[in-house]
Write a protein that holds these residues in place. Structure first.
Motif, PDB file in Angstrom:
ATOM      1  N   GLU A 104       0.838  -1.195   0.000  1.00  0.00           N
ATOM      2  CA  GLU A 104       0.000   0.000   0.000  1.00  0.00           C
ATOM      3  C   GLU A 104       0.886   1.263   0.000  1.00  0.00           C
ATOM      4  N   ARG A 108       0.614   4.008  -2.938  1.00  0.00           N
ATOM      5  CA  ARG A 108       0.339   5.423  -2.661  1.00  0.00           C
ATOM      6  C   ARG A 108       1.476   6.332  -3.105  1.00  0.00           C
ATOM      7  N   GLU A 112       0.961   9.094  -6.121  1.00  0.00           N
ATOM      8  CA  GLU A 112       0.838  10.468  -5.625  1.00  0.00           C
ATOM      9  C   GLU A 112       1.391  11.475  -6.645  1.00  0.00           C
TER      10      GLU A 112
END
Lengths: 205, 287
Positions: A104, A108, A112
């Motif tokens: 995760e 992310r 981003e």
């Protein structure tokens, strides 16, 4: 906003957040304030170094107070893509600090939209701020004596890439082969305030 | 770089000799600091005495120990900390094959050696200064180096000796102004800054002077986001004793700056040696 003198030839502009810093940095640059010979944006401040032979601090402070910040100009310049192998020693620890697993964190981080907020620490070291927020990663309790060049790391609200081998307290999540500071290139620094950045996953541990 | 007309061969170096000029300008936003000569007044004087263009590169010699041989006739001058037994603040000619020996100075720490034409090593990002913190610019000077001398200069100034003040021995007093984080400290701390002697420790270098004294107390114990720093900053780390930033200071710092040494006085701080005493005053000083 407050404007504080910083010695005989500099002013420190104090702002509320990074967005305001980038907006002010852009405004100061675009207005080319007379007598300002260097601008150092940071997390909550913009430092203006002034040639006091050309002007005085009061004059520049008045000009700053009349500037219109450019909030719409947060990101400027060409998108830089940074290929990353997510094999950092601290990847699992970062996951537990953020309350998720390593997969995760990678998802992310690579998903981003980052912007170079400011540079410092070493030539070419950019402090990248994430648009979606939620990055709040404490530093290592005791800094490593050597962090290898190209290490991709997290600390506080920022991500960064170590341009060369140095001591460092950031959490290491991966590495890149891309040279972010190369004196043979013009300009040598790939990351400058306002540059948008994407990390692209090219491998895992 | 122009074609060198002469060169200097380094036979020995002392504790630290570097090439310095006026520094790198306008690149703070890229994390690149100014660097340049620690004692800017002595640096400028050296170039003026041999008719060099402003910004020409010189040698900054810390505590002497440098031995050079001229490979052609050259005109040079030393300023800043005086090396015993040779002309100082006065141009001299070194003939081809002659050697120059810089002894450790009697007072002060840094001697500036300018050669007419300037030290013509390649520029890095617009400057020939060695930034020791950032690792930018020419390598630290080593025995065996051959330093090219440029050919860019104006007329000689026609001055035999410059009557300038020499670096001070003993206690040195410099003027401070409150810094942007003065309010992070108690009023007692500010008074203590002004009323105690600080001793220059051996951990001092081109980055900054680490000073020893009675620790100052903070009112605000929060964490400061890193902010831009300027030479002359008196940064107070958790230990409570100041670090006075010199030429190779970090671009940003995360400890509060209680005050700033006024710019002209920072040159004098760049000449302080281990064990010397430094005092701060808010009074304007006449030098």
């Amino acid at each position: 906003m407050r404007v504080l003198p910083s010695g005989s030839n500099a002013l420190l502009i104090e702002l509320d957040d990074l967005d305001q810093v980038l907006a002010m940095y852009t405004a100061v640059r675009e207005e080319c304030l007379s007598g300002v010979i260097d601008i150092v944006p940071a997390a909550r401040t913009v430092l203006l170094v002034i040639d006091t032979a050309a002007t005085d601090l009061g004059e520049v402070a008045r000009a700053v107070l009349q500037l219109r910040p450019r909030p719409e100009r947060r990101a400027t310049g060409q998108l830089v893509e940074i290929p990353v192998t997510y094999d950092g020693e601290d990847l699992d620890e970062v996951g537990s600090l953020l309350g998720c697993d390593a997969d995760e964190v990678v998802r992310r981080h690579a998903g981003e939209t980052w912007t170079v907020a400011f540079c410092g620490f070493a030539p070419g070291f950019g402090y990248l701020s994430g648009a979606s927020g939620g990055w709040d990663v404490p530093r290592q309790s005791s800094p490593r004596t050597t962090v290898p060049p190209g290490s991709v790391a997290l600390a506080g609200e920022f991500s960064g890439i170590y341009p060369r081998s140095s001591p460092g307290g950031w959490q290491l999540i991966g590495h890149t082969e891309l040279d972010v500071f190369d004196l043979q290139r013009d300009p040598p620094a790939l990351l400058r305030p306002g540059t948008p950045v994407h990390f692209v996953e090219v491998g895992r541990a | 770089m122009t074609a060198a007309v002469a060169s200097l061969t380094v036979l020995e170096t002392g504790p630290l000799t570097t090439v310095q000029d006026a520094g790198r300008f306008g690149q703070g936003a890229l994390g690149i600091g100014r660097s340049g000569a620690c004692d800017r007044a002595a640096y400028r004087l050296a170039n003026r005495m041999v008719g060099n263009v402003d910004g020409a590169a010189v040698l900054e010699v810390t505590f002497g120990g440098l031995v050079l041989r001229a490979d052609a006739d050259v005109v040079l001058v030393t300023t800043g900390a005086r090396s015993a037994g040779m002309p100082h603040n006065a141009p001299l000619t070194l003939a081809a094959g002659e050697q120059l020996v810089l002894r450790p100075p009697v007072t002060g720490a840094r001697t500036y050696l300018a050669v007419r034409g300037g030290i013509d090593v390649p520029e890095v990002l617009g400057s020939r200064s060695t930034d020791l913190l950032a690792g930018l610019g020419p390598d630290v000077i080593a025995a065996g180096d051959r330093l090219p001398v440029g050919r860019s200069f104006g007329p000689m100034p026609g001055v035999d000796v410059a009557a300038v003040r020499e670096p001070e021995a003993g206690e040195v007093v410099v003027q401070v102004q409150p810094g942007p984080r003065r309010e992070w400290f108690t009023d007692d701390s500010w008074e203590m800054l002004l009323n105690q002697p600080y001793s220059v420790t051996a951990q001092s270098n081109r980055v900054g002077l680490r000073l020893d004294g009675v620790p100052l107390e903070r009112v605000n114990t929060g964490e400061l986001s890193s902010e831009g720093m300027v030479r002359g900053a008196l940064q107070i780390p958790l230990s409570g004793t100041p670090v006075l930033f010199l030429a190779d200071h970090p671009i940003t710092g995360g400890y509060p700056v209680i005050g700033y040494v006024v710019d002209d006085d920072v040159d004098r701080c760049g000449q302080l040696r281990t064990g010397q005493t430094l005092r701060f005053t808010t009074r304007r000083l006449n030098h």
